[in-house]
Design a protein around this motif. Structure first.
Motif, PDB file in Angstrom:
ATOM      1  N   THR A  77       0.841  -1.193   0.000  1.00  0.00           N
ATOM      2  CA  THR A  77       0.000   0.000   0.000  1.00  0.00           C
ATOM      3  C   THR A  77       0.880   1.248   0.000  1.00  0.00           C
ATOM      4  O   THR A  77       2.105   1.147   0.007  1.00  0.00           O
ATOM      5  CB  THR A  77      -0.901   0.046   1.263  1.00  0.00           C
ATOM      6  OG1 THR A  77      -0.081   0.282   2.403  1.00  0.00           O
ATOM      7  CG2 THR A  77      -1.693  -1.241   1.441  1.00  0.00           C
ATOM      8  N   SER A  78       0.246   2.400   0.049  1.00  0.00           N
ATOM      9  CA  SER A  78       1.008   3.643   0.114  1.00  0.00           C
ATOM     10  C   SER A  78       1.782   3.748   1.426  1.00  0.00           C
ATOM     11  O   SER A  78       2.711   4.539   1.536  1.00  0.00           O
ATOM     12  CB  SER A  78       0.077   4.845  -0.044  1.00  0.00           C
ATOM     13  OG  SER A  78      -0.912   4.831   0.963  1.00  0.00           O
ATOM     14  N   TYR A  79       1.427   2.943   2.409  1.00  0.00           N
ATOM     15  CA  TYR A  79       2.170   2.940   3.671  1.00  0.00           C
ATOM     16  C   TYR A  79       3.520   2.249   3.513  1.00  0.00           C
ATOM     17  O   TYR A  79       4.375   2.369   4.382  1.00  0.00           O
ATOM     18  CB  TYR A  79       1.373   2.240   4.775  1.00  0.00           C
ATOM     19  CG  TYR A  79       0.108   2.975   5.130  1.00  0.00           C
ATOM     20  CD1 TYR A  79       0.157   4.176   5.821  1.00  0.00           C
ATOM     21  CD2 TYR A  79      -1.129   2.482   4.749  1.00  0.00           C
ATOM     22  CE1 TYR A  79      -1.001   4.864   6.128  1.00  0.00           C
ATOM     23  CE2 TYR A  79      -2.287   3.165   5.060  1.00  0.00           C
ATOM     24  CZ  TYR A  79      -2.225   4.349   5.749  1.00  0.00           C
ATOM     25  OH  TYR A  79      -3.357   5.026   6.047  1.00  0.00           O
ATOM     26  N   GLY A  80       3.726   1.532   2.412  1.00  0.00           N
ATOM     27  CA  GLY A  80       4.988   0.857   2.180  1.00  0.00           C
ATOM     28  C   GLY A  80       6.156   1.827   2.198  1.00  0.00           C
ATOM     29  O   GLY A  80       7.230   1.513   2.716  1.00  0.00           O
ATOM     30  N   VAL A  91      -4.314  -6.733   9.453  1.00  0.00           N
ATOM     31  CA  VAL A  91      -3.899  -7.244   8.137  1.00  0.00           C
ATOM     32  C   VAL A  91      -5.064  -7.143   7.156  1.00  0.00           C
ATOM     33  O   VAL A  91      -4.892  -6.691   6.018  1.00  0.00           O
ATOM     34  CB  VAL A  91      -3.381  -8.701   8.232  1.00  0.00           C
ATOM     35  CG1 VAL A  91      -3.224  -9.318   6.847  1.00  0.00           C
ATOM     36  CG2 VAL A  91      -2.059  -8.754   8.981  1.00  0.00           C
ATOM     37  N   ALA A  92      -6.260  -7.533   7.597  1.00  0.00           N
ATOM     38  CA  ALA A  92      -7.432  -7.466   6.719  1.00  0.00           C
ATOM     39  C   ALA A  92      -7.727  -6.021   6.308  1.00  0.00           C
ATOM     40  O   ALA A  92      -8.042  -5.747   5.145  1.00  0.00           O
ATOM     41  CB  ALA A  92      -8.648  -8.086   7.410  1.00  0.00           C
ATOM     42  N   GLU A  93      -7.618  -5.093   7.254  1.00  0.00           N
ATOM     43  CA  GLU A  93      -7.857  -3.681   6.940  1.00  0.00           C
ATOM     44  C   GLU A  93      -6.811  -3.150   5.957  1.00  0.00           C
ATOM     45  O   GLU A  93      -7.148  -2.418   5.022  1.00  0.00           O
ATOM     46  CB  GLU A  93      -7.844  -2.840   8.216  1.00  0.00           C
ATOM     47  CG  GLU A  93      -9.042  -3.067   9.101  1.00  0.00           C
ATOM     48  CD  GLU A  93      -8.965  -2.305  10.417  1.00  0.00           C
ATOM     49  OE1 GLU A  93      -8.243  -1.290  10.487  1.00  0.00           O
ATOM     50  OE2 GLU A  93      -9.630  -2.735  11.373  1.00  0.00           O
ATOM     51  N   GLU A 141      -7.473  -4.391   2.536  1.00  0.00           N
ATOM     52  CA  GLU A 141      -8.569  -3.636   1.928  1.00  0.00           C
ATOM     53  C   GLU A 141      -8.066  -2.287   1.410  1.00  0.00           C
ATOM     54  O   GLU A 141      -8.442  -1.844   0.325  1.00  0.00           O
ATOM     55  CB  GLU A 141      -9.709  -3.439   2.933  1.00  0.00           C
ATOM     56  CG  GLU A 141     -10.871  -2.648   2.387  1.00  0.00           C
ATOM     57  CD  GLU A 141     -11.505  -3.263   1.149  1.00  0.00           C
ATOM     58  OE1 GLU A 141     -12.038  -2.489   0.325  1.00  0.00           O
ATOM     59  OE2 GLU A 141     -11.451  -4.498   0.987  1.00  0.00           O
ATOM     60  N   ILE A 142      -7.211  -1.611   2.162  1.00  0.00           N
ATOM     61  CA  ILE A 142      -6.624  -0.348   1.699  1.00  0.00           C
ATOM     62  C   ILE A 142      -5.848  -0.594   0.410  1.00  0.00           C
ATOM     63  O   ILE A 142      -5.967   0.171  -0.548  1.00  0.00           O
ATOM     64  CB  ILE A 142      -5.701   0.256   2.785  1.00  0.00           C
ATOM     65  CG1 ILE A 142      -6.529   0.762   3.964  1.00  0.00           C
ATOM     66  CG2 ILE A 142      -4.844   1.388   2.208  1.00  0.00           C
ATOM     67  CD1 ILE A 142      -5.704   1.141   5.183  1.00  0.00           C
ATOM     68  N   GLY A 143      -5.067  -1.665   0.379  1.00  0.00           N
ATOM     69  CA  GLY A 143      -4.304  -2.002  -0.826  1.00  0.00           C
ATOM     70  C   GLY A 143      -5.209  -2.254  -2.019  1.00  0.00           C
ATOM     71  O   GLY A 143      -4.930  -1.793  -3.127  1.00  0.00           O
ATOM     72  N   ARG A 144      -6.312  -2.985  -1.796  1.00  0.00           N
ATOM     73  CA  ARG A 144      -7.260  -3.242  -2.900  1.00  0.00           C
ATOM     74  C   ARG A 144      -7.867  -1.936  -3.418  1.00  0.00           C
ATOM     75  O   ARG A 144      -7.969  -1.726  -4.622  1.00  0.00           O
ATOM     76  CB  ARG A 144      -8.361  -4.191  -2.447  1.00  0.00           C
ATOM     77  CG  ARG A 144      -7.951  -5.650  -2.441  1.00  0.00           C
ATOM     78  CD  ARG A 144      -9.142  -6.570  -2.250  1.00  0.00           C
ATOM     79  NE  ARG A 144      -9.672  -6.540  -0.899  1.00  0.00           N
ATOM     80  CZ  ARG A 144      -9.157  -7.196   0.127  1.00  0.00           C
ATOM     81  NH1 ARG A 144      -8.093  -7.926  -0.031  1.00  0.00           N
ATOM     82  NH2 ARG A 144      -9.707  -7.124   1.320  1.00  0.00           N
ATOM     83  N   ARG A 145      -8.246  -1.048  -2.483  1.00  0.00           N
ATOM     84  CA  ARG A 145      -8.827   0.238  -2.908  1.00  0.00           C
ATOM     85  C   ARG A 145      -7.815   1.070  -3.679  1.00  0.00           C
ATOM     86  O   ARG A 145      -8.150   1.675  -4.703  1.00  0.00           O
ATOM     87  CB  ARG A 145      -9.333   1.018  -1.691  1.00  0.00           C
ATOM     88  CG  ARG A 145     -10.664   0.555  -1.190  1.00  0.00           C
ATOM     89  CD  ARG A 145     -11.315   1.565  -0.264  1.00  0.00           C
ATOM     90  NE  ARG A 145     -10.450   2.090   0.754  1.00  0.00           N
ATOM     91  CZ  ARG A 145     -10.380   1.661   2.013  1.00  0.00           C
ATOM     92  NH1 ARG A 145     -11.140   0.680   2.405  1.00  0.00           N
ATOM     93  NH2 ARG A 145      -9.555   2.212   2.869  1.00  0.00           N
TER      94      ARG A 145
END
Length: 138
Positions: free
Chosen positions: A21-24, A94-96, A99-103
């Motif tokens: 995700t962008s948090y990476g 992890v699930a949340e 979901e952020i990554g999918r969005r």
């Protein structure tokens, strides 16, 4: 029979999910991570954390300096203990994050679709049925 979970496996899953995700970027940028942590501490409702965070954020103290102050060290120790006892369920986190990554991926695909849309290579010209503006039509 209950299945025992290996916390390090769950933590690895969390870090892998966050990296997608962008948090990476935040995970791999130590200076930015520290800045973000110090900012969050400075914005805390807890007066002790806020005081420590302001000092760290403003460069007036280093983390090891705070640990040398007994009141600060105790506040950090008890906070870490509470987090360990009442912290978030890593499976939910992890699930949340997934979901952020999918969005984010879907938003990126949508941007790419918009960017790949038909482009006009010629300037717009009114057709024969459309009146052309002239001095008498302004």
């Amino acid at each position: 029979m209950t299945q025992e979970r290996n916390p390090s496996t769950t933590l690895d899953q969390l870090l892998d999910a966050a990296a997608r995700t962008s948090y990476g970027e935040l995970l791999h940028d130590e200076q930015r991570r520290r800045h973000e942590l110090f900012r969050m501490m400075a914005d805390s409702r807890d007066p002790m954390l806020r005081e420590m965070g302001e000092q760290l954020r403003d460069g007036l103290a280093r983390p090891r300096d705070l640990l040398s102050v007994p009141g600060y060290a105790e506040a950090l120790r008890s906070g870490c203990q509470r987090l360990g006892e009442n912290g978030p369920d890593l499976d939910e986190v992890v699930a949340e994050i997934d979901e952020i990554g999918r969005r984010e991926q879907e938003e990126e695909r949508e941007r790419a679709r918009r960017d790949d849309g038909p482009e006009r290579t010629e300037p717009y010209r009114p057709g024969p049925a459309e009146p052309r503006p002239g001095p008498d039509r302004w």
